[in-house]
Structures are given as C-alpha cells and as structure tokens.
Design an enzyme around this catalytic site. Structure first.
Site, PDB file in Angstrom:
ATOM      1  N   ASP A  21       5.878   5.539  -5.273  1.00 49.95           N
ATOM      2  CA  ASP A  21       6.042   5.274  -3.845  1.00 49.95           C
ATOM      3  C   ASP A  21       5.806   3.776  -3.658  1.00 49.95           C
ATOM      4  OD1 ASP A  21       6.353   5.538  -1.138  1.00 49.95           O
ATOM      5  OD2 ASP A  21       4.560   6.749  -0.786  1.00 49.95           O
ATOM      6  N   HIS A  47       8.386   4.675   9.521  1.00 50.11           N
ATOM      7  CA  HIS A  47       9.802   5.022   9.702  1.00 50.11           C
ATOM      8  C   HIS A  47      10.217   5.128  11.170  1.00 50.11           C
ATOM      9  CE1 HIS A  47      10.293   5.181   5.509  1.00 50.11           C
ATOM     10  NE2 HIS A  47      10.176   6.481   5.280  1.00 50.11           N
ATOM     11  N   ARG A  56       6.029   1.332   6.589  1.00 58.18           N
ATOM     12  CA  ARG A  56       4.841   1.339   7.439  1.00 58.18           C
ATOM     13  C   ARG A  56       4.605  -0.002   8.124  1.00 58.18           C
ATOM     14  NH1 ARG A  56       4.301   4.603   3.231  1.00 58.18           N
ATOM     15  NH2 ARG A  56       3.333   6.657   3.525  1.00 58.18           N
ATOM     16  N   HIS A  60      17.867   7.360   3.680  1.00 59.13           N
ATOM     17  CA  HIS A  60      16.789   8.130   3.047  1.00 59.13           C
ATOM     18  C   HIS A  60      17.280   9.385   2.317  1.00 59.13           C
ATOM     19  CE1 HIS A  60      12.584   9.385   2.501  1.00 59.13           C
ATOM     20  NE2 HIS A  60      12.228   8.219   3.023  1.00 59.13           N
ATOM     21  N   GLU A  71      15.368   3.339  -1.065  1.00 57.53           N
ATOM     22  CA  GLU A  71      15.371   2.843   0.308  1.00 57.53           C
ATOM     23  C   GLU A  71      15.527   1.316   0.303  1.00 57.53           C
ATOM     24  OE1 GLU A  71      11.931   4.679   2.434  1.00 57.53           O
ATOM     25  OE2 GLU A  71      11.807   5.874   0.589  1.00 57.53           O
TER      26      GLU A  71
END
Length: 350
Positions: A253, A121, A96, A195, A315
C-alpha cells in the site's frame, strides 16, 4: 431519469439499465468493443469500469478487473469495513489528506474525515459514489465514452465549482486509455485517479503468482496511518523494490515516485496465460495496492469470493497529502487553468 443526452448515439448503442439509485435515478451500463474483441464495460455510477474482457491466444476470454453484477452491490461495498472502490474514478483528491485539512490562499479548509482522522479518496461521498452524465459514446474505430461530473463549491468542503470530464478509450492496439480534464471557478486542489483491481488470471483468482515491475527508485515514507511524512525512501535493497520483475507481494500500500524520463510506470505479467499489462502515465507517482477483500459479506461478479489477494491497483496520481507538503508536486488547480491527466493500460499477449 431522462436520458435525452444519449439520443445522438450511433445506431447499435449498447446502453443497458444497470440499476436504480435509492432516489430512483437510473444507472446505465455501456459496452465498448475494439476490432480484436476486447470488451470494456462502464457504468455512470462513479464512472466505474465493471468489466474488461481480453481474448487470449488460446481462444479463451479473461475478465481482468474485479467488480459486481449489480448496482446494489456497488452501493453496499461502500459500507464495508474497508471500501474497495472497485473500478471507480476517485476524486476530488485521491489518497489521504492528513487530518482532513489543508491551507490554500491563506485559508484553511476542513474536509470531511472518513479514514481514521483523515480524508481519503475525496471524503464521505467522493466522485466514486456520484452519478456522472454521459456526454458522448463513440462505437467506431478506437471506441470511447466521455462522462462528466459537476462538483459544486464546498462539496466535501473543497473550494470551487469543479467540472470534470473523463474519457475512456479502447484502442485498436488493446490499450485502455483514460483521459481526465477539470476546471474550477476558484483555486482548489485536485488529484484524480482510477481504482480498478487487476488480475490477469481472471477476476476470480489470486495475483500472488503474477510478476510486478515498478519503474521507480523511491517511495514515500508514511506513518502507521499511511500519511506521508514528507521523506522519500530509497528502494535500493528494499523489500518493495520492483525494479526487476518479481512476484506480487501479499501486502503493499505504497506510493512510488516515477522516473520522469520514462512514462512507463509499471507492468504486470501472468505466466499462466502469457498476458502482460503495462501502465503508462504523465502523473508523478503510482500508488500500488493489493487487496479486494469483501470480508465474505458481499459476493463479486459471477458469485466470486473476493479476498485480500484478489487484485492489484495501479493508482496513477499526484502524491497523497500533497497540499500539506511544499516540496511535493503542485496539487493546486487555479481558476482559469485546466487539470489534465492521461494514463494508459496496454495489454499484450506473448
């Protein structure tokens, strides 16, 4: 679509039609196989990995990444409540960017916002939704495929023409190696990542009983909208400390800051089939995310019903929102310089 760019391929090319874009452009699938029988499938839509099949000691073959059977479903997945980005290459900036804005060389850039009030992204149509060109395919020892994408100046409102080259290599040591390079005509910001959602028990399974290790002692503190505050959180006695392997969490996350001395970022292990995946990178962070939910709207490969514990993403990247934090690692790619990034996923049987 003309496919003259594959005319120099070696005999035995396995390029197959995967589907047609809405404008009629053809998307092809390519398969690489190493001497051990490990097989990698890639499509040139989003430079996406659609399958990664690994032969186990018991003779079975397990597909360890989530994906879809056809192009139409990949296109539809970006309309889901939370697009999964299965197997895709993410850019121009992974993660972000707060309020979709950043400043560079005394100029403020306003990116397209696609995640609450933020850019995620790469924006509305990042590199994950672009048609890449196939530059080269090597089917010999350590087979590989190289894809390129040209991102024009002001695409998603990023500055500079950016040329990206990406190579996937399947080594004879059962490594999936991803090499990125990028160059720009103007100073810009770049943060590329991969991803794939991994599941060592097979894509139609759950990751809840697999063991996670992360080589990190700090994570980024974030707001309730997952925007970094700029602060670092010590993982000592923290529930997200995976310095010793433990079961995969049901929700995660988070961006882990990697220990610079050691390029091992993380590992994942399935006791069910004695398969281990180790992640190595030269990036300063790995963002770990568990998910894959397709909300019973679309089906995964082989009619799989993907849910919130279907896979885990590693990631490898720079810090999210790095352009807005001067003490975060540099995310600026200057004109005349080359962005490079290497990540390796190594698979071992025990």
């Amino acid at each position: 679509m003309e496919i003259k760019h594959i005319s120099h391929f070696t005999t035995g090319s396995t390029a197959k039609l995967f589907g047609l874009m809405p404008d009629g452009e053809a998307i092809h699938s390519y398969e690489l196989t190493n001497k051990n029988g490990m097989r990698l499938k890639i499509i040139n839509y989003g430079a996406t990995i659609t399958a990664l099949k690994i032969p186990l000691k018991n003779g079975e073959i397990v597909d360890v990444v989530l994906g879809f059977d056809n192009l139409e479903l990949y296109l539809k997945s970006f309309d889901l409540e939370s697009a999964p980005y299965f197997g895709a290459t993410v850019g121009r900036f992974a993660g972000r960017i707060n309020n979709g804005t950043f400043s560079l060389n005394n100029e403020t850039f306003h990116l397209n916002k696609n995640n609450n009030n933020h850019s995620l992204h790469g924006g509305n149509a990042g590199f994950s939704q672009k048609v890449w060109k196939v530059k080269n395919v090597n089917y010999d020892k350590n087979p590989s495929i190289t894809l390129t994408y040209f991102s024009p100046d002001k695409e998603e409102n990023y500055p500079g023409d950016l040329t990206v080259e990406l190579t996937y290599t399947l080594s004879e040591e059962n490594e999936l190696i991803i090499d990125y390079k990028a160059m720009t005509t103007e100073d810009t910001v770049v943060n590329l990542t991969h991803h794939s959602y991994f599941n060592l028990n097979g894509h139609n399974s759950t990751v809840s009983d697999q063991e996670l290790f992360v080589n990190s002692i700090k994570i980024l503190e974030t707001s309730n909208e997952n925007i970094p505050t700029g602060k670092l959180v010590d993982l000592y006695n923290h529930s997200f400390d995976f310095g010793l392997p433990k079961k995969c969490p049901s929700k995660i996350d988070n961006t882990y800051i990697l220990n610079k001395e050691n390029k091992l970022a993380a590992s994942f292990f399935s006791k069910n089939n004695n398969l281990k995946m180790s992640v190595y990178t030269d990036r300063p962070a790995v963002h770990i995310y568990v998910g894959g939910n397709c909300f019973d709207i679309i089906k995964g490969k082989e009619n799989a019903n993907y849910h919130s514990l279907s896979g885990i993403c590693f990631e490898t990247q720079n810090f999210p929102d790095a352009p807005n934090h001067s003490h975060f690692p540099n995310a600026v790619l200057k004109k005349g310089e080359t962005y490079s990034h290497k990540t390796t996923f190594k698979f071992e049987m025990y």
